[in-house]
Scaffold this motif. Structure first.
Motif, short mmCIF file in Angstrom:
data_model
loop_
_atom_site.label_atom_id
_atom_site.label_comp_id
_atom_site.label_asym_id
_atom_site.label_seq_id
_atom_site.Cartn_x
_atom_site.Cartn_y
_atom_site.Cartn_z
N ALA A 14 -40.13 -26.33 3.42
CA ALA A 14 -38.87 -25.69 3.01
C ALA A 14 -38.36 -24.79 4.13
O ALA A 14 -37.16 -24.79 4.45
CB ALA A 14 -39.06 -24.90 1.73
N VAL A 15 -39.29 -24.01 4.75
CA VAL A 15 -38.88 -23.11 5.85
C VAL A 15 -38.31 -23.93 7.01
O VAL A 15 -37.28 -23.60 7.57
CB VAL A 15 -40.08 -22.25 6.31
CG1 VAL A 15 -39.81 -21.63 7.66
CG2 VAL A 15 -40.38 -21.16 5.28
N ASN A 16 -39.00 -25.05 7.32
CA ASN A 16 -38.53 -25.86 8.44
C ASN A 16 -37.20 -26.54 8.16
O ASN A 16 -36.52 -26.99 9.08
CB ASN A 16 -39.58 -26.93 8.81
CG ASN A 16 -40.77 -26.28 9.48
OD1 ASN A 16 -40.63 -25.25 10.14
ND2 ASN A 16 -41.96 -26.83 9.29
N SER A 17 -36.83 -26.61 6.88
CA SER A 17 -35.55 -27.25 6.55
C SER A 17 -34.36 -26.31 6.75
O SER A 17 -33.21 -26.72 6.67
CB SER A 17 -35.56 -27.73 5.10
OG SER A 17 -35.34 -26.63 4.22
N LEU A 18 -34.64 -25.02 6.99
CA LEU A 18 -33.53 -24.07 7.14
C LEU A 18 -32.72 -24.40 8.39
O LEU A 18 -33.29 -24.66 9.45
CB LEU A 18 -34.08 -22.64 7.27
CG LEU A 18 -34.69 -22.03 6.00
CD1 LEU A 18 -35.40 -20.72 6.34
CD2 LEU A 18 -33.62 -21.79 4.94
N GLY A 19 -31.44 -24.42 8.25
CA GLY A 19 -30.57 -24.72 9.39
C GLY A 19 -29.71 -23.53 9.76
O GLY A 19 -29.71 -22.53 9.04
N GLU A 20 -28.98 -23.69 10.86
CA GLU A 20 -28.09 -22.61 11.35
C GLU A 20 -27.18 -22.10 10.24
O GLU A 20 -26.98 -20.91 10.08
CB GLU A 20 -27.20 -23.17 12.46
CG GLU A 20 -27.93 -23.49 13.72
CD GLU A 20 -27.70 -22.43 14.77
OE1 GLU A 20 -26.56 -22.02 14.89
OE2 GLU A 20 -28.68 -22.01 15.42
N ALA A 21 -26.60 -23.05 9.48
CA ALA A 21 -25.62 -22.67 8.45
C ALA A 21 -26.28 -21.81 7.38
O ALA A 21 -25.67 -20.86 6.87
CB ALA A 21 -25.00 -23.91 7.83
N ASP A 22 -27.55 -22.10 7.03
CA ASP A 22 -28.25 -21.29 6.01
C ASP A 22 -28.40 -19.86 6.51
O ASP A 22 -28.08 -18.90 5.81
CB ASP A 22 -29.67 -21.85 5.76
CG ASP A 22 -29.62 -23.27 5.22
OD1 ASP A 22 -28.73 -23.55 4.41
OD2 ASP A 22 -30.47 -24.08 5.63
N HIS A 23 -28.89 -19.71 7.76
CA HIS A 23 -29.10 -18.36 8.31
C HIS A 23 -27.76 -17.63 8.41
O HIS A 23 -27.66 -16.47 8.05
CB HIS A 23 -29.74 -18.44 9.69
CG HIS A 23 -31.15 -18.99 9.66
ND1 HIS A 23 -32.18 -18.37 8.98
CD2 HIS A 23 -31.69 -20.09 10.21
CE1 HIS A 23 -33.28 -19.08 9.13
NE2 HIS A 23 -33.02 -20.13 9.87
N ALA A 24 -26.74 -18.36 8.91
CA ALA A 24 -25.45 -17.71 9.14
C ALA A 24 -24.86 -17.20 7.82
O ALA A 24 -24.34 -16.09 7.75
CB ALA A 24 -24.49 -18.67 9.81
N ALA A 25 -24.98 -18.01 6.75
CA ALA A 25 -24.40 -17.60 5.46
C ALA A 25 -25.07 -16.33 4.97
O ALA A 25 -24.40 -15.40 4.49
CB ALA A 25 -24.57 -18.73 4.45
N ILE A 26 -26.40 -16.24 5.12
CA ILE A 26 -27.11 -15.06 4.62
C ILE A 26 -26.81 -13.85 5.51
O ILE A 26 -26.52 -12.76 5.02
CB ILE A 26 -28.63 -15.34 4.53
CG1 ILE A 26 -28.87 -16.38 3.44
CG2 ILE A 26 -29.41 -14.07 4.23
CD1 ILE A 26 -30.29 -16.86 3.28
N THR A 27 -26.84 -14.04 6.82
CA THR A 27 -26.56 -12.91 7.73
C THR A 27 -25.18 -12.34 7.46
O THR A 27 -24.99 -11.13 7.39
CB THR A 27 -26.63 -13.38 9.20
OG1 THR A 27 -27.83 -14.10 9.35
CG2 THR A 27 -26.61 -12.22 10.16
N ARG A 28 -24.21 -13.25 7.31
CA ARG A 28 -22.83 -12.78 7.07
C ARG A 28 -22.72 -11.95 5.81
O ARG A 28 -22.06 -10.93 5.76
CB ARG A 28 -21.91 -13.99 6.93
CG ARG A 28 -21.17 -14.33 8.19
CD ARG A 28 -19.91 -15.10 7.89
NE ARG A 28 -20.08 -16.08 6.85
CZ ARG A 28 -20.50 -17.32 7.03
NH1 ARG A 28 -20.83 -17.73 8.23
NH2 ARG A 28 -20.61 -18.16 6.02
N LYS A 29 -23.46 -12.39 4.77
CA LYS A 29 -23.37 -11.69 3.48
C LYS A 29 -23.83 -10.25 3.61
O LYS A 29 -23.31 -9.37 2.95
CB LYS A 29 -24.24 -12.45 2.48
CG LYS A 29 -24.18 -11.90 1.08
CD LYS A 29 -24.82 -12.85 0.11
CE LYS A 29 -25.26 -12.13 -1.13
NZ LYS A 29 -26.13 -12.92 -1.96
#
Ligand SMILES: Nc1nc2c(ncn2[C@@H]2O[C@H](COP(=O)(O)OP(=O)(O)OP(=O)(O)O)[C@@H](O)[C@H]2O)c(=O)[nH]1
Length: 456
Positions: free
Chosen positions: A217-232
């Motif tokens: 599951a961790v390896n499936s994280l992509g740029e868009a996942d990180h970006a959405a959370i960081t932005r929030k």
């Protein structure tokens, strides 16, 4: 879809109906905290992604603080922690996935405390921080001369600094930015800890199948996942210069995109990229002057703080040129406000074209600008930049039908000659600019060789 082995798939099928518990620290905003009794935060959002991708229901076992969460997972009250740093002690009973998030820790103290270049300067002083926190263990090992006051929650860490029972506190940068209380008490960042704080999912060793699924599951994280959370969780304040009509337009476009995404997931990735651009523009607007596009006062001051911090290490000079146009009001009065605006835009370009890429110009309001100089070896070189800007501004500008001429009065203050902190340096440069006005305008004036702190 996640790529799973047959064994993993089988384990998932068997466990999909069961509730798997994770230990949750209720007092670690913005990573983990409770809102109306429900978990929320950065790690909780990551868990949301894992839940969705694995199709397992995870239930929180809520604990009041990090020490309790760690003890609970060790006892077996739950199967895993969503966010933890790998340490040798923890590896005795936990398996750690690849890191998926980095935390940056800073030192926070009362405003009268100086910025620190090296942690060694804190030897003998007390630093408060989270009990059982990996960062405190690192600090004890790498900097044994620093005394530690270990407490349980972020609020207690803050209280110790406020009551002068600790010189400074260790705080994740995200918490410092998110926590309004720090700002009420007007604490400031005095340094950073060069400790990489890689966050992994930590799963009990008696749950190897769950661990291997978490790794997938961790390896499936992509740029868009990180970006959405960081932005929030990214915090920014809208400054006065924001063009509200443009802002409302951008928000409307962003909302329209969200609606579109809802109905059409076929073009999902393209839409996410567009939203990211709109968000980036919002952030840009918050930190930049809407008229000239230059960084705002707020951004300029933040950059100046950072430059002063850097100079503690590099011992280089940091200069501030304070620029005020002469006779600008007459342009507004004679040719109208629009002509004045057009002139300000051209003046901003003229200033920028006189600078190197390492220098930074900001508009701080009206017809006032500052320039931050970090790459000069001598004060004389900074005066030369000031004169170059003076010459660039003393030309004829075309604004609409009219051709207008202005000049500029410029003040220069340099750290460490005139002041040590950003505010005093700005004040000294401002005073020097006024001296330039008094001396007949259209000139560059250096601050008096009296330090602001001494001058009071
Ligand atoms: N067009 C325009 N004018 C502005 C803006 N912000 C401030 N001003 C005007 O800029 C003028 C600045 O005043 P001063 O700096 O005192 O005018 P000055 O003629 O340059 O005076 P000296 O600095 O003494 O030479 C004021 O008339 C403000 O109303 C802006 O965004 N656009």
């Amino acid at each position: 879809m996640l790529k799973l082995t047959d064994a993993q798939q089988q384990w998932l099928t068997q466990h999909q109906q069961r509730q798997i518990k994770y230990c949750f620290n209720a007092n670690w905003a913005p990573y983990d905290s409770l809102k109306d009794g429900k978990p929320q935060g950065i790690f909780h959002d990551y868990l949301g992604i894992f839940t969705q991708r694995l199709g397992i229901e995870f239930v929180p076992h809520i604990t009041p603080d990090w020490t309790a969460a760690l003890a609970a997972v060790q006892r077996g009250d739950c199967a895993f922690l969503v966010g933890a740093v790998k340490t040798p002690e923890r590896e005795a009973f936990l398996n750690f996935t690849s890191p998926y998030f980095s935390m940056y820790n800073v030192l926070v103290a009362k405003p009268d405390k100086p910025f620190i270049g090296s942690l060694d300067s804190l030897n003998g002083k007390s630093i408060s921080g989270p009990r059982n926190g990996a960062v405190m263990q690192w600090l004890a090992k790498e900097h044994p001369g620093i005394k530690q006051v270990n407490v349980v929650t972020g609020d207690e860490t803050l209280a110790l600094v406020m009551e002068d029972k600790a010189y400074a506190a260790v705080s994740p940068l995200d918490s410092f930015v998110a926590d309004y209380k720090w700002q009420i008490h007007n604490l400031k960042i005095i340094g950073k800890l060069d400790y990489p704080y890689p966050i992994s999912v930590a799963v009990r060793k008696d749950q190897p199948e769950l661990f291997s699924l978490m790794e997938v599951a961790v390896n499936s994280l992509g740029e868009a996942d990180h970006a959405a959370i960081t932005r929030k969780y990214q915090s920014f304040t809208v400054v006065e210069e924001v063009d509200y009509r443009k802002l409302a337009g951008i928000v409307a476009v962003a909302l329209a995109l969200i609606g579109y995404l809802y109905y059409s997931n076929r073009r999902l990735s393209g839409e996410i990229a567009r939203r990211q651009r709109a968000e980036a523009e919002l952030v840009h607007l918050a930190h930049h002057d809407a008229l000239t596009g230059l960084p705002s006062l707020r951004m300029g001051m933040a950059q100046l703080d950072a430059a002063l911090l850097r100079s503690q290490r590099t011992r280089k000079l940091v200069g501030v040129l304070f620029i005020d146009l002469d006779g600008f009001k007459a342009v507004n009065d004679n040719w109208g406000h629009q002509a004045g605006d057009a002139l300000l835009k051209q003046a901003a370009l003229a200033i920028q074209s006189s600078l190197r890429s390492s220098d930074m110009a900001a508009r701080i309001g009206g017809d006032e600008f500052i320039v931050l100089l970090e790459d000069a070896d001598k004060v004389e070189d900074m005066m030369v930049v000031g004169r170059k800007i003076q010459q660039a501004l003393a030309c004829t500008f075309s604004v609409g039908e009219a051709s207008v001429q202005v000049t500029a009065s410029i003040g220069l203050a340099v750290h460490p000659l005139h002041a040590n902190d950003a505010e005093s340096l700005m004040k000294m440069a401002d005073q020097a600019m006024y001296e330039a006005k008094r001396a007949g305008k259209n000139t560059v004036q250096m601050a008096n060789n009296i330090r602001q702190e001494q001058a009071g």
